[in-house]
Design a protein around this motif. Structure first.
Motif, PDB file in Angstrom:
ATOM      1  N   PRO A  33     -12.627  12.407 -10.966  1.00 40.32           N
ATOM      2  CA  PRO A  33     -11.398  12.637 -11.923  1.00 40.32           C
ATOM      3  C   PRO A  33     -11.680  11.990 -13.157  1.00 40.32           C
ATOM      4  CG  PRO A  33     -11.283  10.989 -10.075  1.00 40.32           C
ATOM      5  CD  PRO A  33     -12.609  11.656  -9.709  1.00 40.32           C
ATOM      6  N   ASP A  34     -12.796  11.122 -13.652  1.00 43.80           N
ATOM      7  CA  ASP A  34     -12.932  10.948 -14.802  1.00 43.80           C
ATOM      8  C   ASP A  34     -14.133  11.767 -15.330  1.00 43.80           C
ATOM      9  OD1 ASP A  34     -15.034  10.106 -12.947  1.00 43.80           O
ATOM     10  OD2 ASP A  34     -15.761   8.368 -13.861  1.00 43.80           O
ATOM     11  N   ALA A  35     -14.200  12.938 -15.234  1.00 43.29           N
ATOM     12  CA  ALA A  35     -15.290  13.931 -15.511  1.00 43.29           C
ATOM     13  C   ALA A  35     -14.611  14.262 -17.054  1.00 43.29           C
ATOM     14  CB  ALA A  35     -15.316  15.423 -14.666  1.00 43.29           C
ATOM     15  N   PRO A  36     -15.719  14.282 -17.889  1.00 45.07           N
ATOM     16  CA  PRO A  36     -15.220  14.558 -19.341  1.00 45.07           C
ATOM     17  C   PRO A  36     -14.744  15.875 -19.660  1.00 45.07           C
ATOM     18  CG  PRO A  36     -17.684  13.805 -19.084  1.00 45.07           C
ATOM     19  CD  PRO A  36     -17.070  14.071 -17.812  1.00 45.07           C
ATOM     20  N   ILE A  37     -13.555  15.844 -20.401  1.00 47.48           N
ATOM     21  CA  ILE A  37     -12.806  17.049 -20.561  1.00 47.48           C
ATOM     22  C   ILE A  37     -13.689  17.808 -21.373  1.00 47.48           C
ATOM     23  CG2 ILE A  37     -10.656  18.147 -21.581  1.00 47.48           C
ATOM     24  CD1 ILE A  37     -10.111  16.707 -19.176  1.00 47.48           C
ATOM     25  N   SER A  38     -14.395  17.286 -22.241  1.00 46.77           N
ATOM     26  CA  SER A  38     -15.328  18.265 -23.051  1.00 46.77           C
ATOM     27  C   SER A  38     -16.446  19.037 -22.254  1.00 46.77           C
ATOM     28  CB  SER A  38     -16.281  17.405 -23.980  1.00 46.77           C
ATOM     29  OG  SER A  38     -17.069  16.592 -23.385  1.00 46.77           O
ATOM     30  N   GLN A  39     -16.822  18.574 -21.085  1.00 46.99           N
ATOM     31  CA  GLN A  39     -17.661  19.640 -20.227  1.00 46.99           C
ATOM     32  C   GLN A  39     -16.884  20.702 -19.695  1.00 46.99           C
ATOM     33  OE1 GLN A  39     -19.750  16.638 -18.057  1.00 46.99           O
ATOM     34  NE2 GLN A  39     -21.542  16.925 -19.224  1.00 46.99           N
ATOM     35  N   LEU A  40     -15.652  20.143 -19.027  1.00 49.18           N
ATOM     36  CA  LEU A  40     -14.888  21.337 -18.449  1.00 49.18           C
ATOM     37  C   LEU A  40     -14.245  22.265 -19.283  1.00 49.18           C
ATOM     38  CD1 LEU A  40     -13.095  18.614 -15.831  1.00 49.18           C
ATOM     39  CD2 LEU A  40     -15.259  20.204 -15.613  1.00 49.18           C
ATOM     40  N   ALA A  41     -14.052  22.074 -20.597  1.00 48.99           N
ATOM     41  CA  ALA A  41     -13.230  22.784 -21.371  1.00 48.99           C
ATOM     42  C   ALA A  41     -13.728  24.209 -21.431  1.00 48.99           C
ATOM     43  CB  ALA A  41     -13.098  22.285 -23.025  1.00 48.99           C
ATOM     44  N   PRO A  42     -14.979  24.485 -21.624  1.00 49.10           N
ATOM     45  CA  PRO A  42     -15.306  25.872 -21.479  1.00 49.10           C
ATOM     46  C   PRO A  42     -15.076  26.738 -20.130  1.00 49.10           C
ATOM     47  CG  PRO A  42     -17.285  24.491 -22.224  1.00 49.10           C
ATOM     48  CD  PRO A  42     -16.023  23.692 -21.657  1.00 49.10           C
ATOM     49  N   VAL A  43     -15.337  26.089 -19.030  1.00 47.48           N
ATOM     50  CA  VAL A  43     -14.954  26.573 -17.997  1.00 47.48           C
ATOM     51  C   VAL A  43     -13.658  26.898 -17.702  1.00 47.48           C
ATOM     52  CG1 VAL A  43     -15.094  26.128 -15.244  1.00 47.48           C
ATOM     53  CG2 VAL A  43     -16.978  25.394 -16.907  1.00 47.48           C
ATOM     54  N   ALA A  44     -12.612  25.872 -18.038  1.00 47.05           N
ATOM     55  CA  ALA A  44     -11.242  25.929 -18.044  1.00 47.05           C
ATOM     56  C   ALA A  44     -10.783  27.308 -18.780  1.00 47.05           C
ATOM     57  CB  ALA A  44     -10.573  24.662 -18.490  1.00 47.05           C
ATOM     58  N   GLU A  45     -11.491  27.544 -20.012  1.00 49.93           N
ATOM     59  CA  GLU A  45     -11.035  28.559 -20.835  1.00 49.93           C
ATOM     60  C   GLU A  45     -11.463  29.828 -20.148  1.00 49.93           C
ATOM     61  OE1 GLU A  45     -13.205  28.012 -24.497  1.00 49.93           O
ATOM     62  OE2 GLU A  45     -11.849  26.291 -25.163  1.00 49.93           O
ATOM     63  N   ALA A  46     -12.692  29.907 -19.765  1.00 48.72           N
ATOM     64  CA  ALA A  46     -13.057  31.049 -18.717  1.00 48.72           C
ATOM     65  C   ALA A  46     -12.038  31.336 -17.465  1.00 48.72           C
ATOM     66  CB  ALA A  46     -14.298  30.923 -18.163  1.00 48.72           C
ATOM     67  N   LEU A  47     -11.510  30.332 -17.118  1.00 50.71           N
ATOM     68  CA  LEU A  47     -10.752  30.466 -15.682  1.00 50.71           C
ATOM     69  C   LEU A  47      -9.244  30.981 -16.320  1.00 50.71           C
ATOM     70  CD1 LEU A  47     -11.432  27.128 -13.684  1.00 50.71           C
ATOM     71  CD2 LEU A  47     -12.127  29.558 -13.163  1.00 50.71           C
ATOM     72  N   LEU A  48      -8.977  30.302 -17.307  1.00 51.59           N
ATOM     73  CA  LEU A  48      -7.525  30.699 -18.085  1.00 51.59           C
ATOM     74  C   LEU A  48      -7.661  32.321 -18.336  1.00 51.59           C
ATOM     75  CD1 LEU A  48      -6.308  27.603 -19.765  1.00 51.59           C
ATOM     76  CD2 LEU A  48      -5.402  28.678 -17.669  1.00 51.59           C
ATOM     77  N   GLY A  49      -8.891  32.638 -19.069  1.00 50.26           N
ATOM     78  CA  GLY A  49      -8.976  33.961 -19.414  1.00 50.26           C
ATOM     79  C   GLY A  49      -8.990  34.799 -18.212  1.00 50.26           C
ATOM     80  N   ARG A  50      -9.547  34.629 -16.985  1.00 49.79           N
ATOM     81  CA  ARG A  50      -9.778  35.526 -15.986  1.00 49.79           C
ATOM     82  C   ARG A  50      -8.239  35.605 -15.614  1.00 49.79           C
ATOM     83  NH1 ARG A  50     -13.874  32.622 -13.410  1.00 49.79           N
ATOM     84  NH2 ARG A  50     -15.309  32.737 -15.004  1.00 49.79           N
ATOM     85  N   SER A  51      -7.476  34.459 -15.338  1.00 41.88           N
ATOM     86  CA  SER A  51      -6.241  34.532 -14.823  1.00 41.88           C
ATOM     87  C   SER A  51      -5.246  35.392 -15.698  1.00 41.88           C
ATOM     88  CB  SER A  51      -5.681  33.080 -14.853  1.00 41.88           C
ATOM     89  OG  SER A  51      -4.314  32.992 -14.343  1.00 41.88           O
ATOM     90  N   SER A  52      -5.464  35.307 -16.963  1.00 44.52           N
ATOM     91  CA  SER A  52      -4.564  36.185 -17.926  1.00 44.52           C
ATOM     92  C   SER A  52      -4.979  37.579 -17.780  1.00 44.52           C
ATOM     93  CB  SER A  52      -4.882  35.795 -19.296  1.00 44.52           C
ATOM     94  OG  SER A  52      -4.334  34.385 -19.893  1.00 44.52           O
ATOM     95  N   GLN A  53      -6.417  37.843 -17.571  1.00 39.43           N
ATOM     96  CA  GLN A  53      -6.787  39.287 -17.394  1.00 39.43           C
ATOM     97  C   GLN A  53      -6.160  39.803 -16.153  1.00 39.43           C
ATOM     98  OE1 GLN A  53     -10.987  39.875 -17.363  1.00 39.43           O
ATOM     99  NE2 GLN A  53     -10.890  41.784 -17.041  1.00 39.43           N
ATOM    100  N   ARG A  54      -6.215  39.166 -15.146  1.00 37.14           N
ATOM    101  CA  ARG A  54      -5.763  39.448 -13.675  1.00 37.14           C
ATOM    102  C   ARG A  54      -4.160  39.997 -13.906  1.00 37.14           C
ATOM    103  NH1 ARG A  54      -9.476  35.701 -11.168  1.00 37.14           N
ATOM    104  NH2 ARG A  54      -7.434  34.237 -11.466  1.00 37.14           N
ATOM    105  N   ARG A  55      -3.500  38.763 -14.549  1.00 36.14           N
ATOM    106  CA  ARG A  55      -1.983  39.214 -14.999  1.00 36.14           C
ATOM    107  C   ARG A  55      -1.829  40.417 -15.436  1.00 36.14           C
ATOM    108  NH1 ARG A  55      -0.976  34.859 -17.856  1.00 36.14           N
ATOM    109  NH2 ARG A  55      -0.311  36.059 -19.883  1.00 36.14           N
ATOM    110  N   ARG A  56      -2.556  40.630 -16.713  1.00 34.52           N
ATOM    111  CA  ARG A  56      -2.416  41.831 -17.462  1.00 34.52           C
ATOM    112  C   ARG A  56      -2.639  43.302 -16.626  1.00 34.52           C
ATOM    113  NH1 ARG A  56      -4.895  38.713 -21.379  1.00 34.52           N
ATOM    114  NH2 ARG A  56      -7.092  39.752 -20.972  1.00 34.52           N
ATOM    115  N   GLU A  57      -3.592  42.966 -15.769  1.00 31.83           N
ATOM    116  CA  GLU A  57      -4.048  44.287 -14.990  1.00 31.83           C
ATOM    117  C   GLU A  57      -2.776  44.531 -13.959  1.00 31.83           C
ATOM    118  OE1 GLU A  57      -7.770  43.142 -13.083  1.00 31.83           O
ATOM    119  OE2 GLU A  57      -8.979  43.649 -14.792  1.00 31.83           O
ATOM    120  N   ALA A  58      -2.327  43.430 -13.503  1.00 33.68           N
ATOM    121  CA  ALA A  58      -1.056  43.545 -12.444  1.00 33.68           C
ATOM    122  C   ALA A  58       0.066  44.222 -13.193  1.00 33.68           C
ATOM    123  CB  ALA A  58      -0.916  42.046 -11.841  1.00 33.68           C
TER     124      ALA A  58
END
Length: 128
Positions: A33-58
């Protein structure tokens, strides 16, 4: 405690390299739970991008299905709205007499017959 940053780095690398094949929720759930957000930000952006892409494809698939449905409906209506022209020479498909001014029925293929002949033909078919 010294292993926590390495775990976070390994999880981020795993998500970065295999994010499409790995369930990101499962990996993120195991993150401290105390993982630094700065390390997770690139992964979160990629996950959100994939989620948006799946939504657009649907959305695109739904739009294409709707367009196909509308096109099919229009084709069906145009075929249903076909015209049958009765001339003095038009013959009944059942009895081969002229239709003239008598009541008639028409099939989508252009076949026409007297209403009475259509009733007799249907009765003959039912008996057979």
């Amino acid at each position: 405690l010294g292993g926590e940053p390495r775990r976070v780095e390994a999880a981020v690398a795993l998500l970065r390299d295999y994010g499409a094949a790995v369930a990101p929720e499962a990996v993120l759930a195991r993150m401290p739970p105390d993982a630094p957000i700065s390390q997770l930000a690139p992964v979160a952006e990629a996950l959100l991008g994939r989620s948006s892409q799946r939504r657009r494809e649907a959305q695109m698939l739904r739009a294409m299905e709707k367009a196909r449905s509308v096109q099919l409906h229009a084709t069906m209506l145009s075929r249903r709205a076909g015209r049958t022209v009765i001339t003095p020479e038009t013959l009944c498909s059942v009895c081969s007499s002229r239709i003239g001014t008598a009541d008639f029925a028409a099939a989508p293929g252009g076949e026409v017959w007297h209403v009475a002949c259509a009733g007799h033909a249907a009765a003959d078919i039912r008996r057979a």
